[in-house]
Design a protein around this motif. Structure first.
Motif, short mmCIF file in Angstrom:
data_model
loop_
_atom_site.label_atom_id
_atom_site.label_comp_id
_atom_site.label_asym_id
_atom_site.label_seq_id
_atom_site.Cartn_x
_atom_site.Cartn_y
_atom_site.Cartn_z
N TYR A 25 0.23 -5.27 -8.77
CA TYR A 25 -0.30 -4.29 -7.84
C TYR A 25 0.84 -3.83 -6.91
O TYR A 25 1.94 -4.39 -6.96
N ARG A 70 -6.82 -2.32 -3.69
CA ARG A 70 -5.70 -2.86 -4.47
C ARG A 70 -5.87 -2.51 -5.94
O ARG A 70 -6.82 -2.96 -6.59
N THR A 72 -4.27 -2.51 -9.80
CA THR A 72 -3.28 -3.21 -10.62
C THR A 72 -2.90 -2.32 -11.80
O THR A 72 -3.76 -1.72 -12.44
N GLU B 71 -4.90 3.11 0.31
CA GLU B 71 -4.03 2.35 -0.59
C GLU B 71 -2.56 2.61 -0.25
O GLU B 71 -1.76 1.70 -0.18
N ASP B 74 -1.66 0.89 2.89
CA ASP B 74 -1.49 -0.54 2.62
C ASP B 74 -0.10 -0.83 2.05
O ASP B 74 0.57 -1.77 2.45
N GLN B 78 2.48 -3.17 3.98
CA GLN B 78 3.03 -4.38 3.37
C GLN B 78 4.55 -4.36 3.37
O GLN B 78 5.19 -5.40 3.33
#
Lengths: 103, 424
Positions: A25, A70, A72, B71, B74, B78
């Protein structure tokens, strides 16, 4: 030399595809790239996000899981083929360079 | 908490310059808070060296893109970039405390590619807007030809806007060609230089805004000084300007395109607000009556010299205002460009003139005594050269339909009729 879309891969493209040989991811990809390149290559979040979208559009990677925020991804056969071609190209470049230097 | 709003206009290749600007402000104790279409809001805090990054969200924004955007945030969080605020595609991030994050765009080629996509999208929007405006104006002209004939403001907008739109289309075509060339050069390995046009862009946009406001204010002042009423168009124009300003200055739906119903809502509120405001102000601009309610109007044959004032507006090339004795009553003589415009102009002037009189009844009574020849209901054209138009005894407006305005003849005829009136 002019580079057509994905005919040759840029450094970030190459390492993203390498990282995606196994499902990963977003942030994991970034970490993996740093790990594979031993810290030499770092891909920014904006660059990664844009390239993932492009790769997915072109069928180079596939989204295999969507856990809310998230996602992947994993490289498709086309993605692996592109990697192989790139590695072959880099090898031949390296051999040509070495041969000339050794003369 | 102290706040500071600065006007700022930015383009897709100014993102790096924006980051630097926010960092400079942070060092002076002003921390980035919100990004607007034409400005930035800062909040006073401690003087700090903070790293900022402004990135372009690479995907096309949709109304249901929360998940994609989250997303992306994020990803950035991160890697050490905390989302601060966004407007449209522009996303501002601040480096987390103590973190030394890698740049959001670590590859110039990808950064250029995103920029290129955005620029092409911008060009597309601009072309779409220009064509829509031309189409809307054409529709407006077909539906409300009267307004175009009689209203300088409408005419100016009706002529200037398509001209400006054509210039915009031409400019966008050049930009498109240039961007294609730059893309080719970048693909061949040439570096792309991210520019800094923040200052020049901001000055240009601010100047254009001032010019638009100045134009409207000047137009209103001009009307006020001439004791003329503001045309109905002004409401539409100001409501539209408001809508554009609201669209640019107000924080939009998390940076997404506004939904059509939101646009309609803003337009309605703006339009009602303008109507109320100008409904109040309109009294100031309304043509004042020259007739007192209890006054008896006396009209006799008057000397032509000195009784007429001539004016010209850009679109109504020749106007002549006739004042009867003692300034009791005003008649207007207009030169129109052709018969059709003279008719439409007459309608509009009639509405305007009757509105300006407080004592319309006495005017009506006075004019009903005119020669039968002039009291035909509807319009009456006097002879081949000059149109003397009478309408329902309400008022008289003389409009000449050819451009060779022979005022002594028209005026003589008119005065002859007036002199026959005995209103004492």
């Amino acid at each position: 030399m002019a580079r057509n879309q994905f005919q040759t891969l840029s450094e970030p493209m190459y390492y993203i595809l390498l990282a995606l040989l196994t499902p990963c991811y977003g942030y994991e990809i970034m970490q993996k790239i740093t790990e594979i390149s031993k810290g030499r290559v770092q891909v920014g979040a904006g660059t990664l996000y844009a390239l993932l979208a492009r790769f997915e559009n072109e069928g180079i990677i596939n989204q295999i899981a969507d856990d809310g925020r998230r996602k992947t991804y994993v490289a498709t056969d086309l993605g692996k083929e592109l990697l192989r071609q790139e590695i072959k190209r880099l090898k031949s470049m390296s051999e040509e360079g070495e041969a000339l230097l050794d003369q | 908490m102290k706040k500071l709003w600065i006007p700022l206009s930015y383009g897709v290749n100014d993102t790096r310059a924006m980051s630097e600007l926010f960092e400079r402000f942070a060092k002076k104790g002003w921390h980035f808070d919100k990004l607007y279409g034409t400005g930035v809001l800062f909040i006073k805090g401690e003087k700090q060296a903070c790293a900022y990054a402004v990135d372009l969200f690479s995907l096309k924004r949709k109304n249901n893109d929360d998940e994609q955007l989250q997303e992306y945030y994020d990803f950035c969080a991160q890697s050490g970039w905390e989302f601060a605020d966004g407007y449209d595609q522009y996303q501002v991030f601040k480096a987390a405390e103590g973190a030394e994050p890698i740049p959001l765009q670590s590859d110039d080629e990808v950064a250029f590619d995103i920029l290129y996509q955005q620029r092409i999208r911008e060009i597309g929007h601009s072309v779409y807007e220009a064509f829509s405006t031309i189409l809307l104006l054409f529709l407006a002209y077909c539906l409300f030809p009267l307004d175009f004939y009689t209203d300088d403001l409408f005419l100016m907008i009706g002529i200037l806007t398509p001209v400006l739109d054509c210039l915009i289309l031409l400019r966008q075509a050049f930009r498109y060609v240039k961007m294609r060339q730059v893309k080719k050069a970048v693909a061949q390995g040439e570096p792309y230089i991210f520019t800094n046009h923040l200052l020049s862009r901001s000055i240009r946009d601010f100047t254009v805004l001032l010019l638009c406001i100045g134009f409207l204010a000047g137009y209103m002042l001009f009307k006020y000084l001439r004791h003329e009423q503001l045309p109905g168009t002004i409401y539409y124009v100001i409501a539209l300007v408001n809508l554009l300003l609201i669209g640019r200055y107000v924080k939009r739906n998390g940076g997404r395109t506004l939904k059509p119903k939101t646009y309609v809502k803003i337009f309605c509120i703006s339009f009602i607000g303008c109507s109320l405001l100008f409904g109040i102000l309109d009294h100031e601009f309304a043509a004042s009556s020259h007739v007192e309610p209890s006054r008896v109007i006396r009209m006799t044959n008057v000397d032509e010299q000195g009784k007429f004032t001539k004016n010209s507006s850009y679109f109504v090339p020749y106007q002549c205002q006739y004042e009867a004795l003692e300034n009791d009553y005003q008649y207007r003589l207009y030169v129109a460009r052709d018969l059709k415009s003279s008719e439409t102009l007459f309608d509009e002037l009639l509405k305007e003139t009757t509105r300006g009189f407080k004592d319309a009844q006495s005017i009506k009574a006075a004019l009903s005594k005119l020669n039968d020849e002039f009291t035909v209901s509807g319009y009456y054209l006097n002879d081949e050269h000059t149109d003397i138009i009478v309408h329902d005894n309400t008022s008289i407006i003389i409009i000449e339909s050819n451009l060779s305005f022979d005022d002594p003849y028209v005026i003589r005829q008119f005065n002859e009729q007036l002199s026959k009136l005995d209103l004492s």
